[in-house]
Scaffold this motif. Structure first.
Motif, PDB file in Angstrom:
ATOM      1  N   ASP A  42      -3.253 -16.916  21.568  1.00  0.00           N
ATOM      2  CA  ASP A  42      -2.339 -16.672  20.754  1.00  0.00           C
ATOM      3  C   ASP A  42      -0.706 -17.265  20.812  1.00  0.00           C
ATOM      4  N   ASP A  95      -7.802 -23.000  16.786  1.00  0.00           N
ATOM      5  CA  ASP A  95      -8.217 -22.369  16.113  1.00  0.00           C
ATOM      6  C   ASP A  95      -8.688 -20.883  16.829  1.00  0.00           C
ATOM      7  N   ALA A  96      -8.548 -19.698  17.350  1.00  0.00           N
ATOM      8  CA  ALA A  96      -9.424 -19.271  17.787  1.00  0.00           C
ATOM      9  C   ALA A  96     -10.438 -18.416  17.133  1.00  0.00           C
ATOM     10  N   ASN A  97     -10.535 -18.385  15.937  1.00  0.00           N
ATOM     11  CA  ASN A  97     -11.725 -17.786  15.369  1.00  0.00           C
ATOM     12  C   ASN A  97     -12.646 -19.126  15.502  1.00  0.00           C
ATOM     13  N   ASP A  98     -11.915 -20.005  15.669  1.00  0.00           N
ATOM     14  CA  ASP A  98     -13.272 -20.665  15.071  1.00  0.00           C
ATOM     15  C   ASP A  98     -13.808 -21.800  16.758  1.00  0.00           C
ATOM     16  N   GLN A  99     -12.727 -21.547  17.660  1.00  0.00           N
ATOM     17  CA  GLN A  99     -12.644 -22.181  18.915  1.00  0.00           C
ATOM     18  C   GLN A  99     -12.641 -24.101  19.267  1.00  0.00           C
ATOM     19  N   TRP A 125      -2.816 -22.465   9.371  1.00  0.00           N
ATOM     20  CA  TRP A 125      -2.704 -22.945  10.074  1.00  0.00           C
ATOM     21  C   TRP A 125      -2.004 -22.607  10.938  1.00  0.00           C
ATOM     22  N   THR A 132      -7.119 -16.365  23.995  1.00  0.00           N
ATOM     23  CA  THR A 132      -7.897 -17.087  23.261  1.00  0.00           C
ATOM     24  C   THR A 132      -6.432 -17.547  22.156  1.00  0.00           C
ATOM     25  N   ASN A 143      -2.949 -14.960  12.157  1.00  0.00           N
ATOM     26  CA  ASN A 143      -3.793 -16.048  12.899  1.00  0.00           C
ATOM     27  C   ASN A 143      -5.380 -15.825  13.542  1.00  0.00           C
ATOM     28  N   ARG A 144      -5.292 -14.818  13.751  1.00  0.00           N
ATOM     29  CA  ARG A 144      -6.774 -14.606  13.377  1.00  0.00           C
ATOM     30  C   ARG A 144      -7.697 -13.562  13.892  1.00  0.00           C
ATOM     31  N   ASP A 145      -8.870 -13.366  13.386  1.00  0.00           N
ATOM     32  CA  ASP A 145      -9.575 -12.247  12.944  1.00  0.00           C
ATOM     33  C   ASP A 145      -9.819 -10.812  14.527  1.00  0.00           C
ATOM     34  N   GLU A 191     -11.435 -21.908   5.033  1.00  0.00           N
ATOM     35  CA  GLU A 191      -9.785 -20.663   5.973  1.00  0.00           C
ATOM     36  C   GLU A 191      -9.171 -20.538   4.579  1.00  0.00           C
TER      37      GLU A 191
END
Length: 434
Positions: free
Chosen positions: A236, A272-276, A332, A234, A117-119, A367
């Motif tokens: 999740d 999208d927690a990677n790119d806020q 996503w 974040t 889901n995120r890095d 993505e």
């Protein structure tokens, strides 16, 4: 002059939000910013129990660190952690070897945690801080928070009168919350941040903590406000979205739920927690819809597009003469990501002379590229866009969506998924050869 125009464009894009494709308004991405306070959300707290005799018996005990600066006259002090990102904290301790792979895997199952889901940072970061507390002879819990996150309480002040939970109903909040420094992993890098931490006392032997912050995005002139989960800053596990209004009228919408903005329905697709970025799914209007969803027994609708990695043109007609497993998905989409191992296993173990696999990715190019590389996806992918409109042609409303198309071009099954995917596909292949 060009630089000025380019900067103006960036400002406009950040204000209005960006759709996944200029001709495709199905997934809308909106930049989010952080605000102090609870806003119209009700405060939520996590417990910090004062128990000098508490003993941790599982592998979490291996993550305990040594701190200094505890006042020498404090009787039976208790040190605990306040964690801002439990997922990063758990992952980095697994990488450090503090918790075993077996324990880590059990935690993932318990939390229903999907690492795609995120890095997360491979190297340990300060995604937590410490608090030390003790009880005075009068029964008051005094505490110190390591606000500069240096594992030393000697430079932090003693707070001897925690706010009582009942006072929160009288709007007491951020002014009682010291700012705490920490680190977050955002957009592929470590970022130094600070966050207010509100400590409240409830009962004789416990404190509670909360983060009085929320996120905000702007769309169609409306201010959308978001809140995640107390265990992670974040988003999740949870994303609640509401339109800014008085508390009496405020009705936050959970992830996958529908909220109406300017009379149009949008799906809360989380953050999208990677790119806020806040993700909103826009359902096509019935007036604009010109395609009809195909059903089992119908001929598959013709389409064509460019393969994402090679840019070679692919058409439905290329697969005539054998079965085609066609799947609509996006990075996503949590359920979509869970299906990748099942599709991968089926592709690796079924005869390529009898069946092909093709993905139609409803995604952003960056993505999709990242997921193909990370998940080692080897079957061809077409990125849905305003030119090919493949997801529109098949009127896909929910993801993942799959079809099995036979060698004659007819749809013989839909919504195939799960760990038994290979057996289901084999059954259809065998049935034709009987």
């Amino acid at each position: 002059m060009f630089r000025i125009i380019w900067l103006l464009l960036l400002v406009l894009l950040s204000y209005f939000g960006v759709a996944q494709n200029t001709n495709d308004k199905h997934i809308i991405t909106l930049p989010i910013s952080e605000k102090e306070g609870f806003g119209p959300f009700s405060p939520e707290f996590k417990e910090l129990t004062y128990d000098p005799d508490e003993f941790i018996t599982d592998e979490w005990s291996n993550t305990i660190e040594t701190v200094s600066g505890i006042p020498e006259d404090w009787d039976k002090p208790v040190v605990k952690r306040i964690i801002f990102d439990i997922y990063q904290f758990t992952y980095q301790n697994y990488k450090l070897g503090a918790i075993s792979e077996d324990f880590f895997n059990r935690v993932k199952v318990l939390w229903q945690w999907d690492l795609t889901n995120r890095d997360l940072s491979e190297q340990p970061i300060r995604c937590y801080t410490h608090i030390v507390m003790h009880k005075t002879p009068g029964g008051i819990i005094e505490y110190k928070i390591d606000t500069n996150n240096n594992d030393d309480f000697s430079d932090d002040r003693i707070i001897s009168s925690p706010i009582m939970v009942v006072a929160l109903g009288n709007e007491a909040g951020v002014e009682y919350a010291p700012m705490v420094q920490y680190e977050a992993f955002v957009k592929g890098g470590v970022v130094k941040k600070s966050i207010p931490v509100l400590i409240a006392q409830s009962g004789m032997n416990r404190l509670l903590y909360s983060f009085p912050v929320y996120k905000e995005a702007t769309f169609k002139g409306e201010s959308l406000i978001l809140r995640g989960d107390i265990v992670s800053t974040t988003f999740d596990k949870r994303t609640l979205i509401g339109i800014k209004a008085d508390k009496e009228n405020f009705k936050p919408i959970a992830k996958e739920g529908i909220l109406k903005i300017d009379g149009v329905s949008y799906q809360n697709m989380g953050v999208d927690a990677n790119d806020q970025l806040l993700l909103l799914g826009e359902k096509p209007s019935n007036k604009k819809r010109v395609y009809k969803k195909p059903n089992v027994g119908d001929d598959a609708i013709a389409f064509s597009g460019n393969e994402f990695t090679t840019n070679q043109k692919i058409s439905l007609s290329d697969f005539e003469g054998k079965y085609l497993y066609l799947e609509f998905w996006g990075s996503w989409c949590g359920p979509c990501m869970k299906e990748i191992p099942n599709v991968k296993y089926a592709k690796q173990n079924l005869d390529p002379a009898l069946i092909s696999f093709l993905g139609i990715a409803y995604d952003r190019p960056a993505e999709l590229a990242k997921t193909i590389k990370k998940k080692k996806i080897t079957w061809p992918q077409i990125l849905h866009n305003g030119d090919n409109k493949i997801a529109d042609i098949y009127d896909v409303q929910n993801f993942p969506k799959s079809y099995l198309i036979d060698p004659d071009g007819k749809i013989i099954a839909e919504d195939l998924s799960g760990s038994k995917l290979i057996k289901i596909l084999q059954k259809y292949i065998n049935k034709r050869s009987e």
